[in-house]
Scaffold this active site. Structure first.
Site, short mmCIF file in Angstrom:
data_model
loop_
_atom_site.label_atom_id
_atom_site.label_comp_id
_atom_site.label_asym_id
_atom_site.label_seq_id
_atom_site.Cartn_x
_atom_site.Cartn_y
_atom_site.Cartn_z
N GLU A 69 11.47 8.20 56.21
CA GLU A 69 10.62 7.24 55.49
C GLU A 69 10.51 7.69 54.03
OE1 GLU A 69 6.88 6.93 57.56
OE2 GLU A 69 7.87 6.26 59.42
N PRO A 70 10.03 6.81 53.16
CA PRO A 70 9.92 7.20 51.75
C PRO A 70 9.14 8.51 51.57
CG PRO A 70 9.57 4.85 51.98
CD PRO A 70 9.69 5.38 53.37
N GLU A 104 20.97 15.20 57.47
CA GLU A 104 20.88 15.88 58.77
C GLU A 104 20.45 17.33 58.62
OE1 GLU A 104 23.53 14.82 61.80
OE2 GLU A 104 23.81 12.79 61.05
C1 LIG Z 1 23.61 8.96 52.74
C2 LIG Z 1 22.43 9.31 53.58
C3 LIG Z 1 22.40 8.89 54.91
C4 LIG Z 1 21.28 9.15 55.70
N1 LIG Z 1 21.22 8.64 56.97
C5 LIG Z 1 20.05 8.70 57.67
C6 LIG Z 1 19.90 8.01 58.92
O1 LIG Z 1 20.84 7.40 59.44
N2 LIG Z 1 18.69 8.04 59.54
C7 LIG Z 1 17.63 8.72 59.03
O2 LIG Z 1 16.54 8.68 59.64
N3 LIG Z 1 17.74 9.42 57.84
C8 LIG Z 1 18.91 9.40 57.16
N4 LIG Z 1 19.04 10.06 55.95
C9 LIG Z 1 17.89 10.79 55.42
C10 LIG Z 1 18.15 12.29 55.33
O3 LIG Z 1 18.13 12.86 56.60
C11 LIG Z 1 17.08 12.88 54.36
O4 LIG Z 1 17.45 12.46 53.06
C12 LIG Z 1 17.04 14.39 54.43
O5 LIG Z 1 16.49 14.81 55.66
C13 LIG Z 1 16.18 14.98 53.30
O6 LIG Z 1 14.96 14.34 53.20
P1 LIG Z 1 14.45 13.79 51.77
O7 LIG Z 1 15.56 13.03 51.16
O8 LIG Z 1 13.16 13.10 51.98
O9 LIG Z 1 14.22 15.07 50.91
P2 LIG Z 1 12.86 16.04 50.89
O10 LIG Z 1 12.50 16.30 52.29
O11 LIG Z 1 11.87 15.28 50.07
O12 LIG Z 1 13.39 17.26 50.18
C14 LIG Z 1 13.53 17.36 48.74
C15 LIG Z 1 14.02 18.77 48.42
O13 LIG Z 1 13.02 19.73 48.82
C16 LIG Z 1 13.60 20.67 49.72
N5 LIG Z 1 12.59 21.06 50.71
C17 LIG Z 1 11.87 20.24 51.52
N6 LIG Z 1 11.05 20.96 52.30
C18 LIG Z 1 11.28 22.27 52.00
C19 LIG Z 1 10.76 23.51 52.48
N7 LIG Z 1 9.84 23.55 53.46
N8 LIG Z 1 11.24 24.65 51.93
C20 LIG Z 1 12.16 24.61 50.94
N9 LIG Z 1 12.68 23.48 50.45
C21 LIG Z 1 12.26 22.33 50.98
C22 LIG Z 1 14.76 19.93 50.38
O14 LIG Z 1 15.71 20.84 50.92
C23 LIG Z 1 15.30 19.17 49.19
O15 LIG Z 1 16.07 20.03 48.39
C24 LIG Z 1 20.18 9.87 55.15
C25 LIG Z 1 20.24 10.33 53.83
C26 LIG Z 1 21.33 10.05 53.04
C27 LIG Z 1 21.34 10.52 51.61
#
Ligand SMILES: Cc1cc2nc3c(=O)[nH]c(=O)nc-3n(C[C@H](O)[C@H](O)[C@H](O)COP(=O)(O)OP(=O)(O)OC[C@H]3O[C@@H](n4cnc5c(N)ncnc54)[C@H](O)[C@@H]3O)c2cc1C
Length: 392
Positions: free
Chosen positions: A131-132, A366
């Site tokens: 989610e966002p 993932e």
């Molecule tokens: C092309 C694409 C396809 C996708 N497909 C799917 C799908 O089919 N279904 C689905 O549900 N999702 C999907 N996703 C979502 C994807 O799994 C998330 O983008 C990913 O899990 C990261 O979450 P976020 O983007 O909210 O980043 P955030 O969680 O907001 O992270 C931002 C940054 O902070 C870092 N960070 C976060 N928490 C910590 C911590 N505790 N310690 C250190 N660093 C941290 C992260 O590593 C990252 O560098 C997809 C994403 C993309 C880009």
């Protein structure tokens, strides 16, 4: 006994895929590049279907799908080897006949309506947890489902959902008990598109034949028989989906890296500067050597993680290692290969910049690099894993 060899059957399957990639996919590479440069899909849907049908005629269908569902039921190790071969080309292709692992948890009616049509390719699914405001922190999802009579009413937004544009149904994770949250308060629903959710495409950096989308659920009514698994058992299902084969993503990247380093070695002999091929320069040789070491290490990390899964062991730690190493090293390798190709590497005449954009995703989705490191460190610090590995 440690044995790194393949059986004759395993070798035959691997070689069949290798030949298929050479014969059917690699000849399409130029066409894919040209189309993508024009902003079109690399392969038309019909072309993908024709290729899948050809493979099916030869018995190659449903790589990991159990034999009782008409699939090949290949082991994790074999599936990894298949992915490596497919990864050797950037032509976007997967074999047909597979479905999301969690759909096997459906009851008989759900299997008929969702699982089997997905295996047959007549219905397309998408997996919607992010989610966002909840990506890495997936336990923080806010989408809700409340019970009204014999229906559940879903409200919320999902984002980055792969295939969300053309999916016929979504596996949606929603909070059904706010108090319990992820510990028994999240449920998975099978939600058909015609139940009322909408999708908006999201433009991304890489070439992606299953473009991600933002999904909106605004009072979407879902019959109670569309709960997948137990009410409150959704978070465990989501983790099972994500953990279905983390070795598969780095396996595909590994194939791409092999191919790119082969391209780099060839180019290093043909490109002359200051009167000699750049292959004679130590700077270039070291980039090739370091890449070969990274590739070899990745191969065994991937296969070991897959082997653990085949043995019924808890392979999550090994899979995280393979995913992290694959993401980081594949990105270093594509960068080196681009460097060896100089200006040509940066053009869209060659596929290197395409691989560069695609491979970047491996460090994000993932489970990001940081989340893999967090998992690995936690396992080690709590004594749930050992740096002595599987041999003890
Ligand atoms: C092309 C694409 C396809 C996708 N497909 C799917 C799908 O089919 N279904 C689905 O549900 N999702 C999907 N996703 C979502 C994807 O799994 C998330 O983008 C990913 O899990 C990261 O979450 P976020 O983007 O909210 O980043 P955030 O969680 O907001 O992270 C931002 C940054 O902070 C870092 N960070 C976060 N928490 C910590 C911590 N505790 N310690 C250190 N660093 C941290 C992260 O590593 C990252 O560098 C997809 C994403 C993309 C880009």
């Amino acid at each position: 006994m440690v044995d790194f060899s393949l059986s004759d059957t395993e070798r035959d399957i691997r070689d069949w895929v290798r030949n298929f990639v050479h014969r059917e996919l690699m000849p399409l590479e130029q066409r894919v590049l040209e189309r993508e440069r024009r902003g079109e899909r690399g392969l038309e849907k019909e072309e993908t279907e024709q290729l899948r049908e050809k493979a099916r005629q030869a018995g190659f269908w449903g790589v990991q799908t159990p034999e009782e569902y008409g699939g090949m039921g290949l082991s994790a190790v074999m599936t990894a080897l298949v992915e490596v071969e497919l990864g050797r080309t950037f032509v976007p292709f997967t074999f047909g006949g597979s479905a999301d692992n969690i759909l096997y948890h459906g009851n008989e009616e759900q299997r008929q309506r969702y699982l089997i049509p997905t295996i047959e390719g007549t219905r397309k699914s998408c997996f919607a947890i992010t989610e966002p405001d909840a990506g890495s922190d997936a336990k923080n999802i806010r989408t809700t489902a409340r019970k009204e009579g014999s229906e559940w009413v879903i409200d919320g937004e999902k984002t980055f959902i792969t295939g969300g544009i053309d999916a016929d149904f979504a596996m949606v994770f929603a909070v059904t008990d706010k108090e319990k949250g992820a510990d028994g308060g999240v449920t998975c629903f099978l939600v058909d598109r015609d139940m009322g959710w909408t999708s908006e495409p999201i433009d991304i950096m890489g070439e992606w034949d299953r473009q991600p989308a933002a999904l909106t659920f605004d009072g979407v009514r879902v019959p109670e028989e569309n709960v997948l698994g137990e009410i409150g058992g959704g978070f465990a299902l989501a983790m099972q989906w994500i953990g279905r084969g983390r070795y598969l993503l780095p396996a595909r990247a590994l194939g791409g890296c092999e191919r790119m380093v082969e391209m780099a070695t060839e180019y290093a002999w043909s490109r002359k500067t200051f009167g000699a091929p750049i292959a004679d320069r130590q700077a270039i040789q070291w980039m090739i050597a370091d890449s070969a070491v990274d590739i070899e290490a990745l191969r065994w990390l991937v296969l070991q993680a897959a082997w653990q899964a085949d043995q019924g062991m808890d392979s999550r730690h090994a899979q995280s290692i393979a995913k992290l190493h694959g993401g980081v090293r594949a990105n270093e390798i594509v960068d080196r290969v681009m460097q060896i190709h100089g200006g040509m590497g940066y053009t869209r005449e060659l596929p290197i910049e395409r691989w560069y954009r695609d491979l970047r995703l491996l460090r994000i989705f993932e489970g990001t690099d940081e989340i893999q490191r967090r998992t690995l460190a936690r396992n080690l610090l709590k004594g749930n894993a050992s740096v002595r590995g599987v041999l003890g």
